[in-house]
Design a protein around this motif. Sequence first.
Motif, PDB file in Angstrom:
ATOM      1  N   GLU A 253     -27.375  53.522  -8.689  1.00 29.33           N
ATOM      2  CA  GLU A 253     -27.527  53.838  -7.272  1.00 29.33           C
ATOM      3  C   GLU A 253     -26.402  54.730  -6.760  1.00 29.33           C
ATOM      4  N   ARG A 254     -26.764  55.682  -5.929  1.00 30.46           N
ATOM      5  CA  ARG A 254     -25.800  56.631  -5.363  1.00 30.46           C
ATOM      6  C   ARG A 254     -25.517  56.249  -3.916  1.00 30.46           C
ATOM      7  N   ARG A 255     -24.229  56.165  -3.570  1.00 28.95           N
ATOM      8  CA  ARG A 255     -23.843  55.791  -2.210  1.00 28.95           C
ATOM      9  C   ARG A 255     -22.641  56.609  -1.739  1.00 28.95           C
ATOM     10  N   LEU A 256     -22.413  56.501  -0.446  1.00 29.61           N
ATOM     11  CA  LEU A 256     -21.226  57.100   0.162  1.00 29.61           C
ATOM     12  C   LEU A 256     -20.055  56.136  -0.001  1.00 29.61           C
ATOM     13  N   PHE A 257     -18.917  56.650  -0.466  1.00 28.60           N
ATOM     14  CA  PHE A 257     -17.702  55.850  -0.642  1.00 28.60           C
ATOM     15  C   PHE A 257     -16.553  56.471   0.151  1.00 28.60           C
ATOM     16  N   TYR A 258     -15.605  55.627   0.509  1.00 31.25           N
ATOM     17  CA  TYR A 258     -14.298  56.082   0.979  1.00 31.25           C
ATOM     18  C   TYR A 258     -13.347  56.007  -0.214  1.00 31.25           C
ATOM     19  N   ARG A 259     -12.584  57.062  -0.433  1.00 32.84           N
ATOM     20  CA  ARG A 259     -11.582  57.054  -1.483  1.00 32.84           C
ATOM     21  C   ARG A 259     -10.206  57.031  -0.829  1.00 32.84           C
ATOM     22  N   LEU A 260      -9.504  55.905  -0.980  1.00 30.18           N
ATOM     23  CA  LEU A 260      -8.170  55.750  -0.408  1.00 30.18           C
ATOM     24  C   LEU A 260      -7.128  56.110  -1.454  1.00 30.18           C
ATOM     25  N   SER A 261      -6.193  56.960  -1.087  1.00 33.47           N
ATOM     26  CA  SER A 261      -5.086  57.327  -1.968  1.00 33.47           C
ATOM     27  C   SER A 261      -3.794  56.831  -1.345  1.00 33.47           C
ATOM     28  N   THR A 262      -2.891  56.312  -2.175  1.00 29.28           N
ATOM     29  CA  THR A 262      -1.629  55.793  -1.668  1.00 29.28           C
ATOM     30  C   THR A 262      -0.463  56.659  -2.120  1.00 29.28           C
ATOM     31  N   ALA A 263       0.678  56.412  -1.514  1.00 34.71           N
ATOM     32  CA  ALA A 263       1.880  57.197  -1.829  1.00 34.71           C
ATOM     33  C   ALA A 263       2.330  57.005  -3.268  1.00 34.71           C
ATOM     34  N   ALA A 264       1.942  55.891  -3.877  1.00 37.81           N
ATOM     35  CA  ALA A 264       2.334  55.615  -5.261  1.00 37.81           C
ATOM     36  C   ALA A 264       1.338  56.201  -6.261  1.00 37.81           C
ATOM     37  N   GLY A 265       0.343  56.937  -5.771  1.00 31.37           N
ATOM     38  CA  GLY A 265      -0.627  57.554  -6.661  1.00 31.37           C
ATOM     39  C   GLY A 265      -1.824  56.677  -6.990  1.00 31.37           C
ATOM     40  N   ARG A 266      -1.945  55.557  -6.328  1.00 32.48           N
ATOM     41  CA  ARG A 266      -3.053  54.647  -6.567  1.00 32.48           C
ATOM     42  C   ARG A 266      -4.295  55.135  -5.812  1.00 32.48           C
ATOM     43  N   ARG A 267      -5.473  54.910  -6.388  1.00 36.51           N
ATOM     44  CA  ARG A 267      -6.725  55.277  -5.720  1.00 36.51           C
ATOM     45  C   ARG A 267      -7.692  54.103  -5.740  1.00 36.51           C
ATOM     46  N   LEU A 268      -8.420  53.940  -4.639  1.00 37.16           N
ATOM     47  CA  LEU A 268      -9.447  52.909  -4.552  1.00 37.16           C
ATOM     48  C   LEU A 268     -10.684  53.537  -3.923  1.00 37.16           C
ATOM     49  N   THR A 269     -11.818  53.433  -4.627  1.00 40.84           N
ATOM     50  CA  THR A 269     -13.074  54.005  -4.145  1.00 40.84           C
ATOM     51  C   THR A 269     -14.017  52.868  -3.800  1.00 40.84           C
ATOM     52  N   VAL A 270     -14.365  52.741  -2.508  1.00 40.45           N
ATOM     53  CA  VAL A 270     -15.095  51.579  -2.017  1.00 40.45           C
ATOM     54  C   VAL A 270     -15.972  51.991  -0.836  1.00 40.45           C
ATOM     55  N   THR A 271     -17.063  51.271  -0.623  1.00 38.33           N
ATOM     56  CA  THR A 271     -17.987  51.618   0.461  1.00 38.33           C
ATOM     57  C   THR A 271     -17.383  51.272   1.827  1.00 38.33           C
TER      58      THR A 271
END
Length: 430
Positions: A253-271
């Motif tokens: 399934e294809r959905r819209l996600f928010y991709r959060l990036s942090t100052a430490a280089g971490r990424r989280l992709t979540v609806t």
Amino acid sequence: MSVGAAPAAMRCCRHVLLLWLLAADALACAPGRGHYRRRSPRKLTPLVYKQHVPNVSENTLGASGLAEGAISRQDPRFRELVPNYSEDVIFKDEEGTGADRLMTQRGKEKLNTLAISVMNQWPGVRLRVTEGWDESGLHAPNSLHYEGRAVDITTSDRDRSKYGMLARLAVEVGFDWVYFESRSHIHCSVKSESVTRGRHGGCFSADTEAVLADGRRRRFDQLRRGDVVLAVDESGALVESEVILWLDRDPAERRLFYRLSTAAGRRLTVTPGHLLYVLDAESAAAGNHSAHSARITFVKHVIEGDYVLVAGAAGAVTAERVTAVDLVHESGVFAPLTRHGTLLANGVLASCYAMVDDQRTAHAAFLPVRWAVNVRELTLHMLEHFGVRAAAAAAAARSAASEPTSGVHWYASFLYALSDYVLPRDMMLN
């Protein structure tokens, strides 16, 4: 039960009882039961020339959303477009290819509902579509006509004095963006199917990683029921927690996600509708980096400059500043549920829940699921205790092999539907 656990259990029971009491109250207030008074018809105000509703750009989340790219007849997404053969709608079809009849399912539903409203408003007049899906490249580069998400409409009598009211009717039936674009037509568009499907769940992308109890990392698309991952308890301490089921799991399934990036280089992709532990800059600067003091909010409300909680060295919880929030479309949605209702996703402290802006209420609502899992495990232990090892092994094997291939868990779907009636609107994702 320990002294500290008793108040927590009581709070949990109170939340569940509140949900069911609200459900009973909602049923009592339904038409035909309890006290009900019909509302007076609301007077509709026509749109004026160049007005659009909502008063934001078409390609924003508050309206029809981002363009996802033109769909050609060779595109796999072309199969998602459906033809509209409603006799209540006149299609101009000047190209003679039937392209104007092709649209997304959401667009078709809104258009057919509008057609009925038009006939009720002006007996003998029908809805007319002058432009639908465009495969000829006649519109602006990011036009939603290329995706079957937009239509240009008039009335069958082409009476321009009706167009302002026609636009208002389009707003009333639920088109996501309506624009009195021209003296000769009204432009309407809808959100993509990927966004509307995401309205009923909150998920992580396939490449998100959970932290196992032994410190190893495992992608969510490889995570299995029964895996033990790191999570947080009510006090905010890191704990081990078992994955007991999937709230949603669909690799395709294809959905819209928010991709959060942090100052430490971490990424989280979540609806957008998922819950996340967040600190504002003032709280983060004060050094109070605990899940107990963080606010739990929808991902869509996280902005650049907020802080997310992450698991640091030796199990310590610290905060990382969000440096960017980007919108992306990706395939694959995964939402595991742990016993504690929380987990670490790419090291970020996150809830397992979505759509309801209250972690405790959401966790309490899934109490019957946790009870059912406990009963199943108790049954297996009893079978083993009484020497029925073959039956226990077979039951365990069936349970392990029953991973869902796709879709939202039936109990989660039930709660999502129920929440629209029993929970205050300010607790729900809008």
